[in-house]
Design a protein around this motif. Structure first.
Motif, PDB file in Angstrom:
ATOM      1  N   MET A   1       0.838  -1.203   0.000  1.00 11.92           N
ATOM      2  CA  MET A   1       0.000   0.000   0.000  1.00 11.92           C
ATOM      3  C   MET A   1       0.876   1.257   0.000  1.00 11.92           C
ATOM      4  SD  MET A   1      -2.502   1.066   3.149  1.00 11.92           S
ATOM      5  CE  MET A   1      -1.194   1.760   4.143  1.00 11.92           C
ATOM      6  N   VAL A   2       1.902   1.265   0.846  1.00 12.31           N
ATOM      7  CA  VAL A   2       2.783   2.445   0.944  1.00 12.31           C
ATOM      8  C   VAL A   2       3.573   2.609  -0.359  1.00 12.31           C
ATOM      9  CG1 VAL A   2       4.757   3.444   2.180  1.00 12.31           C
ATOM     10  CG2 VAL A   2       2.947   2.284   3.461  1.00 12.31           C
ATOM     11  N   ALA A   3       4.046   1.493  -0.904  1.00 14.72           N
ATOM     12  CA  ALA A   3       4.841   1.562  -2.141  1.00 14.72           C
ATOM     13  C   ALA A   3       4.015   2.117  -3.296  1.00 14.72           C
ATOM     14  CB  ALA A   3       5.372   0.171  -2.490  1.00 14.72           C
ATOM     15  N   GLU A   4       2.739   1.777  -3.297  1.00 11.40           N
ATOM     16  CA  GLU A   4       1.861   2.226  -4.380  1.00 11.40           C
ATOM     17  C   GLU A   4       1.568   3.718  -4.285  1.00 11.40           C
ATOM     18  OE1 GLU A   4      -2.198   0.478  -5.077  1.00 11.40           O
ATOM     19  OE2 GLU A   4      -0.896  -1.239  -5.531  1.00 11.40           O
TER      20      GLU A   4
ATOM     21  N   CYS B   1       8.297  -4.945  -2.186  1.00 10.78           N
ATOM     22  CA  CYS B   1       7.595  -3.826  -1.534  1.00 10.78           C
ATOM     23  C   CYS B   1       8.112  -3.635  -0.109  1.00 10.78           C
ATOM     24  CB  CYS B   1       6.087  -4.078  -1.502  1.00 10.78           C
ATOM     25  SG  CYS B   1       5.314  -3.932  -3.108  1.00 10.78           S
ATOM     26  N   LEU B   2       8.328  -4.756   0.598  1.00 11.54           N
ATOM     27  CA  LEU B   2       8.867  -4.656   1.964  1.00 11.54           C
ATOM     28  C   LEU B   2      10.239  -3.992   1.937  1.00 11.54           C
ATOM     29  CD1 LEU B   2       7.837  -8.162   3.380  1.00 11.54           C
ATOM     30  CD2 LEU B   2       7.161  -5.960   4.349  1.00 11.54           C
ATOM     31  N   GLU B   3      11.059  -4.424   1.003  1.00 11.61           N
ATOM     32  CA  GLU B   3      12.427  -3.906   0.894  1.00 11.61           C
ATOM     33  C   GLU B   3      12.420  -2.415   0.554  1.00 11.61           C
ATOM     34  OE1 GLU B   3      15.286  -5.268   1.534  1.00 11.61           O
ATOM     35  OE2 GLU B   3      16.459  -3.567   0.762  1.00 11.61           O
TER      36      GLU B   3
ATOM     37  N   GLY C   1      12.028  -6.478  13.739  1.00 14.51           N
ATOM     38  CA  GLY C   1      10.958  -5.513  13.496  1.00 14.51           C
ATOM     39  C   GLY C   1      11.081  -4.824  12.148  1.00 14.51           C
ATOM     40  N   PHE C   2       9.936  -4.499  11.561  1.00  9.64           N
ATOM     41  CA  PHE C   2       9.914  -3.680  10.349  1.00  9.64           C
ATOM     42  C   PHE C   2       9.765  -2.215  10.772  1.00  9.64           C
ATOM     43  CE2 PHE C   2       8.154  -7.738   8.673  1.00  9.64           C
ATOM     44  CZ  PHE C   2       9.030  -7.938   7.611  1.00  9.64           C
TER      45      PHE C   2
ATOM     46  N   ARG D   1      12.800  -1.037   6.578  1.00  9.95           N
ATOM     47  CA  ARG D   1      14.070  -1.681   6.916  1.00  9.95           C
ATOM     48  C   ARG D   1      13.808  -2.607   8.100  1.00  9.95           C
ATOM     49  NH1 ARG D   1      16.183   0.106  11.557  1.00  9.95           N
ATOM     50  NH2 ARG D   1      15.198   1.954  12.418  1.00  9.95           N
ATOM     51  N   VAL D   2      14.691  -3.569   8.264  1.00  6.43           N
ATOM     52  CA  VAL D   2      14.556  -4.495   9.391  1.00  6.43           C
ATOM     53  C   VAL D   2      15.517  -4.062  10.492  1.00  6.43           C
ATOM     54  CG1 VAL D   2      14.976  -6.878  10.128  1.00  6.43           C
ATOM     55  CG2 VAL D   2      13.789  -6.434   7.974  1.00  6.43           C
TER      56      VAL D   2
END
Ligand code: SF4
Length: 370
Positions: free
Chosen positions: A148-151, A257-259, A279-280, A263-264
């Motif tokens: 959602m954020v990436a979009e 998208c997570l990447e 954690g993300f 960040r972790v």
């Protein structure tokens, strides 16, 4: 030809097993299927199926829930969160709002949602009003948030992110002196997103049998049989008993998208403490949508120290597989789904809630201590 649950049970019963075998699962969905299908009662007595860290709501740090409550009460915002989070209690005097539900009763604009797209819809419906999405969850919940954020999301939508990775909690247990299990059933949905390779450390570094399972009794029993065979043959390897959905490498689009957006890093788990790389966190490029940046005044260091489980609640030990829900002194007495003391009785993925729903009632032995 696929085997049925009954056939897997027969295979398991035919095995010569050690005196005691403890198999941990780390997924609320697994625990629900195991408990609702009555698998514990159907398996040999010396096999213990242990619910482990599989409930993201249960480990969501108390300070994050507290922050969400304060935002809902003290800022002119709409606070949206997945339904389970609304009833999670924090440690405050009874005169204060102890959950998002109570914040709503006191006039806070708190709304339950079922998916990230609902958060976007709510923000788009009133572009002048800030909307904060309290997003707590494991990889499977966090990946759609990242998508959602990436979009691209509306300017007035920000995220209070409390995303967690599952495998570091298992790594922490395995690195401890007493992991408390002899084999692992790894979470199918997480492996679908992140890839089964994440779990190879269990077999390769710790020589503990492991198998990825889906959510049907057939798949869970296939994984159980697999880890028992691995134990018997002293040949641990990561088996994939959910090949319909779990593919090598996981879901590249979701991982990308997570990447891109997160960040972790180290993260706090309620009642457990800080687990490295678990954690993300939103990347600085998305600071305009990071509720922690937009509302920094609510990051209360003092709450981190206070942020354990409610007094008397054994959730942390239940989450770590050190205690069965019915061993908690409050289970079914002071703590029920109607009046939950801790998060494990709130969430549909919490072991206490699942066991209660399946009809497990308090262990009379627990009255003297747990
Ligand atoms: S029964 Fe209630 S108080 Fe006990 S561990 Fe579970 S949630 Fe906590």
């Amino acid at each position: 030809m696929p085997q049925t649950a009954r056939q897997w049970l027969e295979h398991i019963r035919a095995l010569e097993l050690p005196e005691r075998v403890r198999i941990m699962n780390v997924c609320g969905g697994h625990e629900r299927s195991i408990t609702m299908a009555g698998l514990r009662g159907a398996l040999p007595d010396n096999l213990e199926l242990i619910p482990g860290p599989g409930c993201p709501v249960c480990v969501c740090p108390e300070e994050d829930v507290y922050t969400a409550i304060q935002l809902a009460l003290r800022e002119q915002v709409t606070l949206v969160a997945f339904g389970d989070m609304l009833r999670v209690p924090v440690n405050v005097p009874k005169s204060e709002a102890r959950s998002l539900d109570q914040a709503r009763a006191r006039g806070g604009d708190v709304r339950p949602i079922a998916s990230p797209t609902e958060a976007v819809r709510i923000a788009e419906a009133d572009p002048q009003r800030p909307v904060v999405f309290f997003a707590a969850g494991f990889e499977t919940t966090t990946a759609p948030v990242a998508g959602m954020v990436a979009e691209g999301i509306p300017d007035n939508l920000s995220i209070l992110l409390s995303g967690r990775l599952t495998w570091p909690a298992v790594a922490m247990l395995l690195d401890s002196e007493a992991p408390g299990f002899d084999a692992l059933v790894a979470p199918g949905h997480v492996a679908t997103v992140m890839g089964p390779e994440e779990w190879e450390f269990v077999t390769e570094r710790h020589h503990i049998p492991a198998a990825v399972a889906g959510f049907s009794p057939d798949s869970l029993l296939a994984a159980t049989y697999s880890v028992l065979r691995q134990l018997q043959e002293e040949r641990p390897f990561l088996d994939n008993c959910y090949p319909e959905l779990v593919r090598p490498g996981g879901n590249p689009a979701a991982k990308s998208c997570l990447e891109q957006t997160m960040r972790v890093g180290d993260a706090t788990w309620r009642g457990i403490g800080t687990i490295p790389d678990s954690g993300f966190h939103l990347r600085p490029e998305y600071a305009a949508h990071d509720a922690r940046v937009l509302f920094p005044g609510y990051a209360d260091e003092g709450r981190k120290r206070a942020g354990e489980m409610p007094p008397g609640c054994d959730c942390a030990r239940v989450v770590l597989g050190k205690l069965y829900p019915t061993d908690c002194r409050l289970y079914g007495k002071a703590c029920t789904p109607r009046n939950p003391v801790g998060p494990c009785m709130v969430s549909d993925e919490g072991a206490c809630r699942i066991w209660w729903s399946a009809g497990a009632r308090p262990d009379p032995e627990a009255a003297t201590g747990s």
